[in-house]
Design an enzyme around this catalytic site. Structure first.
Site, PDB file in Angstrom:
ATOM      1  N   GLY A   1       0.885   3.605   0.732  1.00  0.00           N
ATOM      2  CA  GLY A   1       2.159   3.588   0.014  1.00  0.00           C
ATOM      3  C   GLY A   1       3.194   3.229   1.217  1.00  0.00           C
ATOM      4  N   HIS A   2       3.030   2.743   2.436  1.00  0.00           N
ATOM      5  CA  HIS A   2       4.089   2.598   3.482  1.00  0.00           C
ATOM      6  C   HIS A   2       3.821   1.420   4.031  1.00  0.00           C
ATOM      7  CE1 HIS A   2       6.120   3.706   7.352  1.00  0.00           C
ATOM      8  NE2 HIS A   2       6.447   4.450   6.602  1.00  0.00           N
ATOM      9  N   PHE A   3       4.184   0.203   3.508  1.00  0.00           N
ATOM     10  CA  PHE A   3       4.833  -0.118   2.326  1.00  0.00           C
ATOM     11  C   PHE A   3       4.035  -1.229   1.514  1.00  0.00           C
ATOM     12  CE2 PHE A   3       8.339   1.142   5.334  1.00  0.00           C
ATOM     13  CZ  PHE A   3       8.815   2.219   4.553  1.00  0.00           C
TER      14      PHE A   3
END
Length: 166
Positions: free
Chosen positions: A61-63
């Site tokens: 999730g990053h990114f």
């Protein structure tokens, strides 16, 4: 101010694989970042390695549009290196003890992405009474410094930290 670029380990008795690292840290997946300790000298220094993979939970999730290893996770890998050096320099943590980061100063120079192999070198700066450990270090990818750190750790009994909710 920060240690020189880490050298390769020369003595296999001063290395640690992933299984041994887990015996020195309470961290577990997904918060255990060190893959290997390349070299160490108790009371002086420790050199560790972290291989950044696109499969790591932190990367998901990053990114999504451009994968970057979070700086907070790199800071945690640095702290884990310090925790191991602290114990090697004093004694292993007792079952009822924890290490806490008292303070950390960090500076980031370049992003870390999947495929990077990060070498972290930490140096013992000062040990106070066996309970407070000051250390500094840097993270390097392909001979380029990506981050520099200064921090201190304190050793405390869990019971001394008040009521525990766990």
């Amino acid at each position: 101010m920060f240690p020189a670029e880490p050298a390769a380990a020369t003595d296999p008795s001063r290395t640690m694989g992933f299984t041994e690292i887990k015996s020195w840290l309470r961290h577990r997946h997904p918060m255990l970042y060190l893959d290997r300790v390349l070299d160490y000298e108790p009371g002086v220094r420790l050199v560790s390695r972290l291989a950044v993979s696109a499969q790591m939970d932190a990367i998901a999730g990053h990114f999504p549009e451009r994968a970057i290893f979070p700086a907070s996770h790199l800071s945690q890998a640095f702290a884990q290196s310090g925790i191991i050096l602290f114990q090697l320099s004093t004694s292993p943590l007792a079952d009822d003890e924890l290490t806490l980061v008292g303070a950390m100063n960090s500076r980031f120079f370049r992003i870390v992405t999947p495929g990077d192999t990060v070498t972290i070198a930490v140096t013992a700066d000062r040990l106070v009474g066996g309970t407070t450990f000051f250390f500094s270090g840097r993270a390097v990818v392909d001979s380029t410094t990506v981050a520099a750190f200064r921090a201190n750790l304190v050793r405390r009994k869990a019971a001394d930290m008040g009521h525990q909710w766990w």
